[in-house]
Motif scaffolding. Structure first.
Motif, mmCIF file in Angstrom:
data_model
loop_
_atom_site.group_PDB
_atom_site.id
_atom_site.type_symbol
_atom_site.label_atom_id
_atom_site.label_comp_id
_atom_site.label_asym_id
_atom_site.label_seq_id
_atom_site.Cartn_x
_atom_site.Cartn_y
_atom_site.Cartn_z
ATOM 1 N N UNK A 249 0.819 -1.210 0.000
ATOM 2 C CA UNK A 249 0.000 0.000 0.000
ATOM 3 C C UNK A 249 0.852 1.259 0.000
ATOM 4 N N UNK A 250 1.986 1.204 0.687
ATOM 5 C CA UNK A 250 2.885 2.359 0.740
ATOM 6 C C UNK A 250 3.509 2.640 -0.613
ATOM 7 N N UNK A 251 3.860 1.575 -1.327
ATOM 8 C CA UNK A 251 4.414 1.745 -2.670
ATOM 9 C C UNK A 251 3.379 2.359 -3.606
ATOM 10 N N UNK A 252 2.145 1.895 -3.486
ATOM 11 C CA UNK A 252 1.068 2.451 -4.312
ATOM 12 C C UNK A 252 0.844 3.922 -3.971
ATOM 13 N N UNK B 185 3.627 5.989 -5.441
ATOM 14 C CA UNK B 185 3.431 6.152 -6.882
ATOM 15 C C UNK B 185 2.346 7.189 -7.174
ATOM 16 N N UNK B 186 1.286 7.168 -6.375
ATOM 17 C CA UNK B 186 0.200 8.128 -6.557
ATOM 18 C C UNK B 186 0.693 9.558 -6.352
ATOM 19 N N UNK B 187 1.427 9.781 -5.275
ATOM 20 C CA UNK B 187 1.912 11.127 -5.007
ATOM 21 C C UNK B 187 3.051 11.515 -5.950
ATOM 22 N N UNK B 188 3.782 10.523 -6.449
ATOM 23 C CA UNK B 188 4.791 10.802 -7.473
ATOM 24 C C UNK B 188 4.120 11.336 -8.731
ATOM 25 N N UNK C 113 2.864 14.856 -7.971
ATOM 26 C CA UNK C 113 3.970 15.822 -7.964
ATOM 27 C C UNK C 113 4.449 16.105 -9.383
ATOM 28 N N UNK C 114 4.572 15.041 -10.186
ATOM 29 C CA UNK C 114 5.002 15.219 -11.569
ATOM 30 C C UNK C 114 4.007 16.025 -12.379
ATOM 31 N N UNK C 115 2.719 15.796 -12.138
ATOM 32 C CA UNK C 115 1.685 16.511 -12.873
ATOM 33 C C UNK C 115 1.710 18.003 -12.550
ATOM 34 N N UNK C 116 1.727 18.336 -11.247
ATOM 35 C CA UNK C 116 1.710 19.745 -10.858
ATOM 36 C C UNK C 116 2.979 20.461 -11.308
#
Length: 265
Positions: free
Chosen positions: A15-18, A21-24, A27-30
Motif C-alpha cells: 500500500x505504501x508503494x502504491x 506512486x500516486x503522489x509521485x 507531484x510530476x503533474x503539478x
C-alpha cells in the motif's frame, strides 16, 4: 521487541508503494504543468486573478502567488495534495489501526499475546511510519528533479525541509485517527468520523484565519504547517513542528490509556 510493529509494517509495504506512486504522479503533474500556466498568462494578470478569489479560498489554498514555482507548488501540491489529501489518508489509516481488528473479531487473538494493551497501541501506531517514510523519500526527489527538468529549479533545502516538517503534521493526523480508533469499535464509523473531523478542521482554520477569531484555528493541525512560508520564504518553523509532535505524543498516550481501560467485546 517491536515484533507487532514489524508485522504490521510489512503488511503496509504494498500500500505504501502504491501511495508513493500516486503522489509521485501528482507531484510530476503539478510540476510539469507549471510552465504552461506561467508562460500562457501575463504574471500581473495571474496575480490579479488570484487576488480576486474569496479570502477563505485564498487562505485555504495558500494562494499567495502562482507566478513562481514555489508559490504554485505550495498552493497546489502541498496544500491540496499534502496537507489535505495526505492528512486525510493518514487520519483514515490511523482510524483503522485498532477499530478494524475489534470490528473483525481479531482483537481477542492479539490480546492473548504477551504484550500490554499500551504497547499494542504504540506498535500499531508505529506501522504508519512505513507509508510516511515512503512518500517523504520519493516525492521530494521527484519535485526537485522535475523542477530542474522544466527549467524552474526549486531550492533543494526548501523541498527537504518541507517534507521533514510535514512528518509531525502527518503523524498528528494519524494520531487523531488512532484516538477515534480506540473510542469507536466500528472501523467504518471511526474512519468516516476522522475524515469529517480533519476536513472540518481544515475548513475551520481557513475560515477563521485573519479574523478576530483566528485563535480558534490553533486547534487545527494544519495551522502548524505552512508550505508557502517554507518554499517561498525559506522559513522553517521548528516550534510549530514541536507543537505537532507534542500533540501526537499526547494523542497516542490518551489512546493507550483509553484502550487499556476499555472492555473489548
Amino acid at each position: 521487541m517491536l515484533e507487532l510493529a514489524t508485522y504490521e509494517g510489512r503488511k503496509r509495504v504494498k500500500g505504501s508503494l502504491a501511495l508513493a506512486l500516486l503522489f509521485t504522479a501528482l507531484a510530476g503533474m503539478y510540476t510539469g504543468t507549471f510552465p504552461s500556466i506561467v508562460e500562457g498568462m501575463d504574471p500581473e494578470t495571474l496575480d490579479q486573478l488570484t487576488s480576486s478569489y474569496p479570502d477563505a479560498m485564498i487562505e485555504a489554498l495558500n494562494l499567495q502567488s502562482l507566478t513562481t514555482i514555489e508559490g504554485y507548488l505550495a498552493s497546489q501540491l502541498y496544500t491540496v495534495g499534502w496537507i489535505l489529501l495526505a492528512g486525510l489518508y493518514f487520519g483514515y489509516t490511523g482510524a483503522g489501526l485498532i477499530a478494524d481488528d475489534v470490528d473483525r473479531g481479531r482483537m481477542d487473538v492479539l490480546l492473548f499475546l504477551p504484550v500490554s494493551r499500551s504497547r499494542l497501541v504504540a506498535e500499531k501506531f508505529a506501522s504508519v511510519l512505513v507509508p510516511l517514510v515512503a512518500i517523504n523519500v520519493v516525492v521530494p526527489v521527484v519535485v526537485y528533479v522535475a523542477s530542474r527538468a522544466i527549467g524552474y529549479p526549486i531550492a533543494a533545502l526548501d523541498v527537504v525541509m518541507m517534507h521533514l516538517l510535514s512528518i509531525p503534521y502527518l503523524l498528528c493526523c494519524a494520531a487523531i485517527g488512532l484516538l477515534f480508533s480506540v473510542v469507536v469499535d466500528r472501523a467504518s464509523i471511526a474512519q468516516r468520523s476522522v475524515l469529517g473531523a480533519l476536513f472540518g478542521l481544515f475548513l475551520l482554520e481557513s475560515v477563521v484565519a485573519g479574523t478576530d477569531f483566528g485563535w480558534i484555528g490553533n486547534v487545527a493541525p494544519m495551522h502548524y504547517l505552512d508550505p508557502t512560508a517554507i518554499l517561498m520564504h525559506g522559513e522553517y518553523d521548528l516550534v510549530a513542528a514541536s507543537v505537532l509532535l507534542v500533540a501526537t505524543i499526547a494523542l497516542v498516550g490518551a489512546s493507550q490509556v483509553w484502550f487499556a481501560r476499555k472492555d473489548v467485546a
